[in-house]
Design an enzyme around this catalytic site. Structure first.
Site, mmCIF file in Angstrom:
data_model
loop_
_atom_site.group_PDB
_atom_site.id
_atom_site.type_symbol
_atom_site.label_atom_id
_atom_site.label_comp_id
_atom_site.label_asym_id
_atom_site.label_seq_id
_atom_site.Cartn_x
_atom_site.Cartn_y
_atom_site.Cartn_z
ATOM 1 N N LEU A 32 72.432 -27.863 -35.526
ATOM 2 C CA LEU A 32 73.189 -27.855 -34.645
ATOM 3 C C LEU A 32 72.305 -27.225 -33.151
ATOM 4 O O LEU A 32 72.512 -27.725 -32.263
ATOM 5 C CB LEU A 32 74.113 -26.668 -34.767
ATOM 6 C CG LEU A 32 75.263 -26.656 -35.805
ATOM 7 C CD1 LEU A 32 75.988 -25.644 -35.900
ATOM 8 C CD2 LEU A 32 76.022 -27.961 -35.266
ATOM 9 N N SER B 266 63.297 -20.390 -30.679
ATOM 10 C CA SER B 266 62.107 -19.802 -30.780
ATOM 11 C C SER B 266 61.919 -19.046 -32.051
ATOM 12 O O SER B 266 60.832 -19.392 -32.769
ATOM 13 C CB SER B 266 61.688 -18.976 -29.669
ATOM 14 O OG SER B 266 61.463 -19.663 -28.390
ATOM 15 N N SER C 275 66.365 -21.898 -36.545
ATOM 16 C CA SER C 275 67.258 -23.186 -36.473
ATOM 17 C C SER C 275 68.685 -22.862 -37.346
ATOM 18 O O SER C 275 68.996 -22.050 -37.912
ATOM 19 C CB SER C 275 66.761 -24.425 -37.304
ATOM 20 O OG SER C 275 65.463 -24.576 -36.832
ATOM 21 N N VAL C 276 69.673 -23.457 -36.318
ATOM 22 C CA VAL C 276 71.200 -23.232 -36.638
ATOM 23 C C VAL C 276 71.556 -24.475 -37.464
ATOM 24 O O VAL C 276 71.513 -25.740 -36.814
ATOM 25 C CB VAL C 276 71.978 -22.769 -35.494
ATOM 26 C CG1 VAL C 276 73.285 -22.742 -36.182
ATOM 27 C CG2 VAL C 276 71.453 -21.519 -34.695
ATOM 28 N N ASP D 292 70.844 -10.374 -23.747
ATOM 29 C CA ASP D 292 70.539 -11.794 -23.343
ATOM 30 C C ASP D 292 71.611 -12.610 -23.204
ATOM 31 O O ASP D 292 71.918 -13.890 -23.856
ATOM 32 C CB ASP D 292 69.593 -12.359 -24.598
ATOM 33 C CG ASP D 292 68.921 -13.690 -24.335
ATOM 34 O OD1 ASP D 292 68.666 -13.887 -23.143
ATOM 35 O OD2 ASP D 292 68.736 -14.263 -25.033
#
Length: 835
Positions: free
Chosen positions: A531, A535, A538-539, A663
């Protein structure tokens, strides 16, 4: 489109005379106009482009030549609010030397016909929404000296043709896109290149050593990519270089000693990589260096004495490494221009340098910030500190806090958290304001301001002689018992790890998931299920077949543990989310802390799957797929902003412990199948001290960076993590959601910010700054609504923008409270529903 085709056909039929050539220029300009959207603000700008009333050389943004007064030589329409696509007919302006369309809303592809502009010297298409690849045909513009394509949505590789014949190219800016592949070694064949920026892309592979042949290069920035391998030693040949930024990659190996040859270098940033080894002493030869950033790597050893003698340094960043040794007593006294030093999270030991007590000397007035927290500094505090901000948290300091520090006129912020201080806390000077100093984690302190909630100080009777004699014996026995217990636990853990194979860790109250479960759910972490990637990890999209979890579709965030700070983000996210439950927070299904099939550590967080992606996907859709056709109306945007405000109100005020997200931005606002917004990615979040004011600092917040454009100004000045900082980021998100402009857009580089851009237009030009699609919606609805309903919708737009301005105020205490934000957005949404 039919009109534009007719114009192009007419161009082909014109005779090759000077008058015909001039007429061709006029027709090309009219074709360019026809490709724009007339309903936008840019349509008003181009109203002067009328062949029947004025000569085209007088049209706004058009300049014709002196020797050839009827030939167009410049087209300057920068930041003119233009929308639509770029007409291929611009390739017929054969005398064009400058084309500047930067800072608009242009979409579509870059026409390869621009490669026919043989006289073109400057091409600026930055700050638009251009897609597709960079046309290889542009390489035919042999006289081009500058090309700026930054901040678009370009994909693909850097074409080799750019390097083939552009011997005059001096400035090449391709940053802020989605370019992939390797950096072409043929870039080294650009003999005139001076500035080269490829940052903020997806470039991978090694840095070509041939770039070291660009001896005329003065600026090189390839930060925030996926580059790996070593830093080429050939970079030592870039003797004209003034700035070198290789940060936020995956570079490994040591720092080449050859970098010490770059005598003109003023800025060197190698941070956020996996560099190892020692800091080369040759860096001390960089007599012009003012910024040195080598933080967040795996560097070890001591800081060379030569570095402490670099008199030009203003900022030093070496935090988050494994550097050791003692900090020299005169470490800072030889650096007359020093302003900020970040040395936290290393292995430094010994005492606090005596030179910080003399920082108030006339030669040290600029030195205001020092962070050496999370090291092994011991002994006691000096009685004088000539700094504005000093972080000494998480060390081994002991003794009393000198009362004289409160009388230091310069000292405004002092972090002494998690040390071994004892005795009475002073109440004078800076110690009279509980929001300016931090002492949590020192169990033997007493007194101080009432806000600190420390026990009162009592006089203790003197210890008896035999008690004093027994004390060392008792301490020794306890220490030996603790050591044996620790060795036993470590042995048991190590044995179990070797014999049991892959393990699984359960998050209390959440289902147990193994590494193999995640492999099966994601089809072996297949690229087709990817997806997104960032940094720290990963998804992947995953699907569970078993009844072990209460949802079938999930998003699996796999941490890149080799990346600096990745483990810290994992811990922070788990710590913040483990007890939080709210409708507008991304639900964490469980975590997996295990060993993969290669015997390496594996950590992942499993979330509910968000079917509609992120708010960023909707604000800036990719027109190459079906999602590019979707957009958000005003009611949907207000509802999403309300959802985000509710989430922040919960984590700030109503959760199990007050926390700051740190964030807030569109990519961290995720939308489920019903378009309900959920705030996610708590990897930078900080749990605030219980019962403290909203400005109380987190114990691990020093060195925080945040996301450029969204981080509040006080984070850059003093790294004060607070709920007020979240509100600022939220305010920028509000302005971005309504205007469709990123705070980092190219138009906001010359002293103008997104906030100022909105503020200037709020009185009478609101519809000029509203997102184009939203503006079209409002205008189209005007035909079906009465005047009062239309005015109410405009008023709602203005109210949302005013809310964004109130949240993004420069002064933290002037920003709105989340409770008030929620109430205001509820009222705005009710007003929209009443139409």
């Amino acid at each position: 489109m039919a009109a534009s085709l007719a114009l192009l056909l007419l161009l082909l039929l014109c005779p090759a005379s000077s008058d015909a050539a001039a007429a061709a220029d006029e027709l090309s300009l009219l074709s360019f106009k026809s490709f724009l959207l007339p309903s936008d603000g840019g349509g008003l700008l181009l109203a002067s482009w009328n062949a029947s009333s004025r000569h085209y050389c007088t049209w706004q943004g058009v300049a014709c030549g002196r020797r050839h007064p009827d030939r167009v030589v410049e087209l300057r329409l920068r930041s003119s609010n233009l929308s639509g696509t770029i007409s291929p007919s611009l390739g017929n302006l054969s005398f064009l030397s400058k084309l500047d369309l930067g800072g608009n809303h242009l979409s579509g592809k870059i026409p390869p016909e621009l490669g026919r502009l043989s006289r073109l010297r400057w091409l600026n298409l930055s700050g638009n929404s251009l897609q597709g690849s960079i046309p290889a045909a542009i390489g035919a513009c042999a006289h081009l000296t500058g090309m700026d394509l930054t901040n678009n949505q370009l994909r693909g590789t850097i074409p080799l043709q750019i390097c083939a014949a552009m011997e005059n190219l001096a400035y090449l800016y391709l940053d802020g896109n989605g370019l992939s592949g390797q950096i072409p070694g043929s870039l080294a064949e650009l003999p005139s290149i001076q500035d080269l920026s490829l940052k903020n892309n997806r470039l991978s592979g090694h840095i070509p050593s041939s770039l070291g042949n660009l001896t005329g290069l003065s600026y090189l920035d390839i930060s925030n990519n996926k580059l790996s391998g070593p830093i080429p030693s050939s970079f030592g040949n870039l003797t004209s270089l003034s700035e070198l930024d290789l940060s936020d990659n995956m570079l490994s190996g040591s720092i080449p000693s050859s970098l010490g040859k770059l005598a003109s270098l003023s800025g060197l940033d190698l941070s956020d990589n996996t560099l190892s080894g020692a800091i080369p002493s040759s860096l001390g030869q960089l007599s012009s260096l003012s910024f040195l950033g080598i933080d967040s790597n795996n560097l070890s050893g001591v800081i060379p004495d030569a570095v402490w003698n670099m008199s030009s340094l203003t900022v030093i960043g070496v935090q988050y490494n494994m550097l050791s040794g003692m900090i020299p007593a005169n470490a800072f006294s030889t650096l007359p221009h020093l302003q900020r030093v970040y040395m936290d999270h290393n292995l430094f030991h010994g005492h606090i340098p005596a030179s910080i007590a003399n920082a108030s000397n006339i030669s040290m007035l600029t030195f205001v910030y020092l962070s050496i927290g999370a090291n092994r500094i011991s002994e006691s505090l000096p009685k004088d500190i000539g700094l504005d901000t000093l972080d000494l948290s998480s060390n081994n300091l002991s003794g009393q806090i000198p009362k004289s520090l409160g009388d230091m006129p310069i000292l405004h912020s002092l972090n002494l958290s998690f040390n071994n201080f004892a005795g009475e806390v002073p109440t004078n000077g800076a110690f009279a304001n509980a929001s300016e100093f931090y002492i949590e984690g020192n169990a033997n302190l007493c007194g101080g301001m009432p806000e600190l909630r420390l026990p009162p100080c009592f006089l203790k009777p003197p210890k008896r002689k035999h008690q004093i004699m027994l004390l060392p014996i008792v301490i020794s026995l306890v220490s030996m018992l603790a050591i044996f217990s620790l060795l036993f636990v470590l042995h048991t853990w190590h044995t179990g790890r070797k014999t049991e194979g892959p393990t699984r860790t359960q998050m209390q109250g959440h289902p147990m998931i193994t590494y193999l479960d995640l492999v099966k759910a994601t089809d072996g972490f297949s690229p087709t299920n990817l997806l997104g990637s960032g940094s720290f990890g990963s998804v992947y999209k995953g699907k569970f077949d078993s009844n072990n979890v209460d949802t079938d579709l999930v998003a699996v965030k796999v941490l890149k543990l080799e990346t600096p700070k990745a483990l810290r983000t994992f811990i922070a996210e788990c710590e913040v989310l483990r007890n939080m439950r709210h409708r507008n927070l991304v639900k964490i299904v469980t975590i997996c802390s295990s060993i993969d099939n290669r015997g390496n550590d594996f950590k992942a967080i499993v979330y509910d799957f968000m079917a509609n992606g992120s708010l960023e996907d909707w604000l800036y859709p990719d027109t190459n797929d079906e999602s590019g056709k979707r957009h958000l109306n005003l009611y949907q945007r207000v509802t999403i902003l309300l959802d985000v405000a509710c989430a922040l109100d919960y984590i700030h005020c109503h959760g199990p412990a007050p926390a700051a997200h740190c964030d807030v931005k569109p990519s961290n606002v995720l939308l489920d199948a019903d378009m309900v917004a959920h705030v996610g990615d708590f990897g930078l979040a900080k749990i605030l001290v219980e019962g403290s004011s909203s400005m109380q600092q987190s114990t691990s917040s020093m060195g925080f960076r945040g996301t450029i454009g969204y981080a509040p100004p006080e984070y850059g000045a003093g790294n004060m993590v607070s709920t007020h900082g979240d509100v600022y980021s939220y305010g920028i998100l509000v302005l971005e959601t309504v205007t469709g402009n990123r705070p980092t857009d190219n138009r906001f580089r010359q002293g103008l910010s997104l906030r100022e851009y909105v503020e200037r237009a709020l009185s009478d030009k609101v519809m000029d700054i509203v997102d184009r699609q939203l503006s079209l919606d409002v205008q189209n609805e005007h035909e079906t609504l009465d005047d009062s309903s239309h005015k109410r919708k405009i008023d709602c737009l203005v109210s949302v923008l005013r809310l964004g301005l109130s949240c993004s105020h420069e002064l933290p205490l002037s920003r709105m409270r989340t409770t008030d934000i929620v109430n205001e957005l509820h009222a705005i949404r009710e007003s929209l529903l009443s139409e």
